[in-house]
Scaffold this active site. Structure first.
Site, PDB file in Angstrom:
ATOM      1  N   ARG A 168       0.828  -1.225   0.000  1.00 58.88           N
ATOM      2  CA  ARG A 168       0.000   0.000   0.000  1.00 58.88           C
ATOM      3  C   ARG A 168       0.862   1.276   0.000  1.00 58.88           C
ATOM      4  O   ARG A 168       0.519   2.265   0.631  1.00 58.88           O
ATOM      5  CB  ARG A 168      -0.927   0.041   1.224  1.00 58.88           C
ATOM      6  CG  ARG A 168      -1.988  -1.043   1.283  1.00 58.88           C
ATOM      7  CD  ARG A 168      -3.042  -0.828   0.202  1.00 58.88           C
ATOM      8  NE  ARG A 168      -4.213  -1.660   0.407  1.00 58.88           N
ATOM      9  CZ  ARG A 168      -4.338  -2.925  -0.011  1.00 58.88           C
ATOM     10  NH1 ARG A 168      -3.350  -3.521  -0.672  1.00 58.88           N
ATOM     11  NH2 ARG A 168      -5.445  -3.583   0.204  1.00 58.88           N
ATOM     12  N   SER A 241     -10.888  -0.655   2.567  1.00 59.52           N
ATOM     13  CA  SER A 241     -10.226  -0.754   3.871  1.00 59.52           C
ATOM     14  C   SER A 241      -9.899   0.652   4.349  1.00 59.52           C
ATOM     15  O   SER A 241      -9.227   1.401   3.642  1.00 59.52           O
ATOM     16  CB  SER A 241      -8.914  -1.523   3.757  1.00 59.52           C
ATOM     17  OG  SER A 241      -9.134  -2.804   3.273  1.00 59.52           O
ATOM     18  N   GLU A 336      -5.820   4.525   5.694  1.00 54.76           N
ATOM     19  CA  GLU A 336      -5.438   4.348   4.290  1.00 54.76           C
ATOM     20  C   GLU A 336      -5.844   5.542   3.422  1.00 54.76           C
ATOM     21  O   GLU A 336      -5.014   6.044   2.658  1.00 54.76           O
ATOM     22  CB  GLU A 336      -6.032   3.041   3.769  1.00 54.76           C
ATOM     23  CG  GLU A 336      -5.225   2.507   2.623  1.00 54.76           C
ATOM     24  CD  GLU A 336      -5.710   1.156   2.162  1.00 54.76           C
ATOM     25  OE1 GLU A 336      -5.437   0.176   2.850  1.00 54.76           O
ATOM     26  OE2 GLU A 336      -6.363   1.103   1.115  1.00 54.76           O
TER      27      GLU A 336
HETATM   28  N1  EPU Z   1     -11.429 -10.675   9.944  1.00 53.64           N
HETATM   29  C1  EPU Z   1     -12.021 -10.487  11.163  1.00 53.64           C
HETATM   30  N2  EPU Z   1     -13.090  -9.631  11.233  1.00 53.64           N
HETATM   31  C2  EPU Z   1     -13.573  -8.986  10.129  1.00 53.64           C
HETATM   32  C3  EPU Z   1     -12.969  -9.202   8.883  1.00 53.64           C
HETATM   33  C4  EPU Z   1     -11.882 -10.046   8.813  1.00 53.64           C
HETATM   34  O1  EPU Z   1     -11.602 -11.049  12.165  1.00 53.64           O
HETATM   35  O2  EPU Z   1     -14.532  -8.224  10.295  1.00 53.64           O
HETATM   36  C5  EPU Z   1     -10.274 -11.575   9.842  1.00 53.64           C
HETATM   37  C6  EPU Z   1     -10.588 -12.682   8.834  1.00 53.64           C
HETATM   38  O3  EPU Z   1     -11.127 -13.785   9.479  1.00 53.64           O
HETATM   39  C7  EPU Z   1      -9.258 -12.965   8.209  1.00 53.64           C
HETATM   40  C8  EPU Z   1      -8.473 -11.704   8.377  1.00 53.64           C
HETATM   41  O4  EPU Z   1      -9.168 -10.874   9.281  1.00 53.64           O
HETATM   42  O5  EPU Z   1      -8.594 -13.987   8.931  1.00 53.64           O
HETATM   43  C9  EPU Z   1      -8.241 -11.008   7.045  1.00 53.64           C
HETATM   44  O6  EPU Z   1      -9.476 -10.617   6.471  1.00 53.64           O
HETATM   45  P1  EPU Z   1      -9.637 -10.461   4.880  1.00 53.64           P
HETATM   46  O7  EPU Z   1      -9.291 -11.725   4.212  1.00 53.64           O
HETATM   47  O8  EPU Z   1     -11.002  -9.901   4.630  1.00 53.64           O
HETATM   48  O9  EPU Z   1      -8.513  -9.440   4.440  1.00 53.64           O
HETATM   49  P2  EPU Z   1      -7.962  -8.080   5.082  1.00 53.64           P
HETATM   50  O10 EPU Z   1      -6.549  -8.295   5.493  1.00 53.64           O
HETATM   51  O11 EPU Z   1      -8.895  -7.568   6.117  1.00 53.64           O
HETATM   52  C10 EPU Z   1      -6.953  -7.139   2.869  1.00 53.64           C
HETATM   53  C11 EPU Z   1      -6.979  -5.855   2.082  1.00 53.64           C
HETATM   54  C12 EPU Z   1      -8.268  -5.763   1.273  1.00 53.64           C
HETATM   55  C13 EPU Z   1      -8.314  -6.948   0.316  1.00 53.64           C
HETATM   56  C14 EPU Z   1      -8.286  -8.239   1.164  1.00 53.64           C
HETATM   57  C15 EPU Z   1      -8.222  -9.466   0.300  1.00 53.64           C
HETATM   58  C16 EPU Z   1      -5.710  -4.233   3.375  1.00 53.64           C
HETATM   59  C17 EPU Z   1      -5.751  -3.025   4.258  1.00 53.64           C
HETATM   60  N3  EPU Z   1      -6.901  -4.721   2.996  1.00 53.64           N
HETATM   61  O12 EPU Z   1      -8.007  -7.090   3.822  1.00 53.64           O
HETATM   62  O13 EPU Z   1      -8.187  -4.569   0.483  1.00 53.64           O
HETATM   63  O14 EPU Z   1      -9.489  -6.930  -0.467  1.00 53.64           O
HETATM   64  O15 EPU Z   1      -7.091  -8.248   1.987  1.00 53.64           O
HETATM   65  O16 EPU Z   1      -6.959  -9.578  -0.263  1.00 53.64           O
HETATM   66  O17 EPU Z   1      -4.639  -4.707   3.040  1.00 53.64           O
HETATM   67  C18 EPU Z   1      -8.827  -2.283   0.271  1.00 53.64           C
HETATM   68  O18 EPU Z   1      -7.630  -2.018   0.287  1.00 53.64           O
HETATM   69  O19 EPU Z   1      -9.710  -1.403   0.168  1.00 53.64           O
HETATM   70  C19 EPU Z   1      -9.248  -3.675   0.443  1.00 53.64           C
HETATM   71  C20 EPU Z   1     -10.513  -4.026   0.540  1.00 53.64           C
END
Ligand code: EPU
Length: 346
Positions: A168, A241, A336
């Site tokens: 990012r 995010s 972000e």
């Molecule tokens: N989780 C929770 N609670 C929640 C949501 C998620 O505990 O409400 C846990 C999930 O169980 C999972 C972990 O957090 O183990 C990660 O969640 P997720 O797979 O949804 O990915 P993320 O790390 O929260 C990142 C990116 C997203 C991207 C997803 C998929 C960042 C800041 N965000 O989210 O990017 O779509 O991975 O690759 O890196 C964006 O930048 O706008 C965005 C949506």
């Protein structure tokens, strides 16, 4: 000098930012070429007002009205270059819609950006934060960026390594305001392996023979997975995010794991990304609503504008979330979206 008639005054930006904040621009112009971009920047310099380059408005938060000139990037261009065996370069104007481009490349059988389907915003904004999702990042396919260097007034070319991409992050964030991206070149391939290892995506394709998948199948899979968790900004305004996943040293990660064995994150070789969504969720914020703004009920990392929330409402909520996470886990969350506009006009 740009035709004065093209500069509009007191323009409503509610439909031009995905959080639907009802901000206004003191001056506004839409530019469709490098020449008109230069003229718009000259006009702003002449008037002594600050320009703000606006793409899809999906990664910024208007804290108030914008007192300068908002320049909306509308340079459109889509063509192929250097088609060579399985590989080809896709040349894109900064104003192209990112998701449309993903579907265009995938429909043509080219691989490399299919995991980045449905990311809101424009092509020109994509390199700024090195957009990424489901195990892929823009830097994996980006060949070079053309940008107007405001220090010299020249259009220059920055190769992938000169963009200093990381999670990012890029040179465009380190030197804010210096470069205005006009064109992006992506190197795509008809045969590179798909990246299907990210948990949600792997679950989606489980049981399927992935050898027969086309890039369009993968893009469709990504869209289905995203739609389960992430709200469509057209229906529920949001900026994706709202916080970055914090990067911590590995020993901090192990210490966190000892205290919270089910903590979610992505450990790497020498550091780990902690899932900010998990941290926020643990603090009880998921699904919280405070009148006009709130936290999405399926992904705690996404702040939403239910109806008529101001930039100040969103920032106040973000502050409360940040203090809770800091108090409980000792981790400072970094926002972000960029915050712009402070001066009330009315
Ligand atoms: N989780 C929770 N609670 C929640 C949501 C998620 O505990 O409400 C846990 C999930 O169980 C999972 C972990 O957090 O183990 C990660 O969640 P997720 O797979 O949804 O990915 P993320 O790390 O929260 C990142 C990116 C997203 C991207 C997803 C998929 C960042 C800041 N965000 O989210 O990017 O779509 O991975 O690759 O890196 C964006 O930048 O706008 C965005 C949506």
């Amino acid at each position: 000098m740009i035709d004065k008639a093209r500069i509009q005054e007191n323009v409503f930006l509610g439909e031009m930012n995905s959080l639907a904040i009802a901000a206004r621009a003191r001056y506004f112009v839409s530019v469709t070429s490098l020449e008109s971009l230069r003229q718009a920047l000259d006009w702003a310099a002449d008037k002594s007002v600050e320009p703000l380059i606006l793409g899809g408005g999906s990664n910024l938060l208007f804290a108030g009205d914008y007192p300068g000139l908002v320049i909306r990037m509308a340079i459109s261009r889509r063509c192929w270059e250097h088609i060579d065996g399985d590989e080809a370069t896709l040349v894109l104007g900064a104003g192209e819609n990112w998701h449309d481009v993903v579907m265009y490349a995938a429909s043509a059988g080219y691989r490399g950006i299919e995991n980045l389907a449905l990311i809101p915003g424009t092509v020109g904004a994509a390199p700024v934060q090195n957009i990424g999702a489901y195990g892929a990042e823009l830097r994996d396919t980006l060949l070079e960026v053309s940008a107007l260097d405001r220090h010299t007034g020249q259009e220059i070319s920055l190769t992938n390594s000169l963009c200093h991409f990381s999670y990012r992050d890029s040179v465009f964030k380190h030197e804010p305001g210096r470069y205005v991206i006009t064109t992006v070149r992506l190197r795509l391939s008809r045969s590179r392996p798909f990246s299907l290892g990210y948990r949600d995506l792997a679950d989606y394709f489980e049981g399927q023979d992935t050898r027969d998948l086309t890039p369009l199948d993968v893009a469709n899979g990504v869209m289905a997975v995203r739609r389960r968790k992430l709200p469509d900004p057209a229906q529920l305004p949001n900026a994706g995010s709202f916080f970055k996943n914090p990067v911590v040293p590995l020993d901090t990660w192990h210490a966190l794991q000892r205290t919270w064995p089910d903590i979610a994150g992505y450990p790497g070789d020498d550091s780990a990304k902690v899932a900010a969504a998990w941290l926020i969720d643990q603090c009880g914020w998921k699904g919280y609503r405070n009148g006009r703004v709130g936290v999405h009920n399926r992904q705690a990392l996404v702040l939403v504008n239910h109806s008529g929330g101001s930039g100040g409402d969103v920032l106040a909520l973000a502050d409360r979330i940040r203090s809770d996470v800091e108090a409980r886990f000792g981790i400072a969350l970094e926002m972000e979206p960029g915050v712009v506009g402070t001066t009330p006009m009315h």
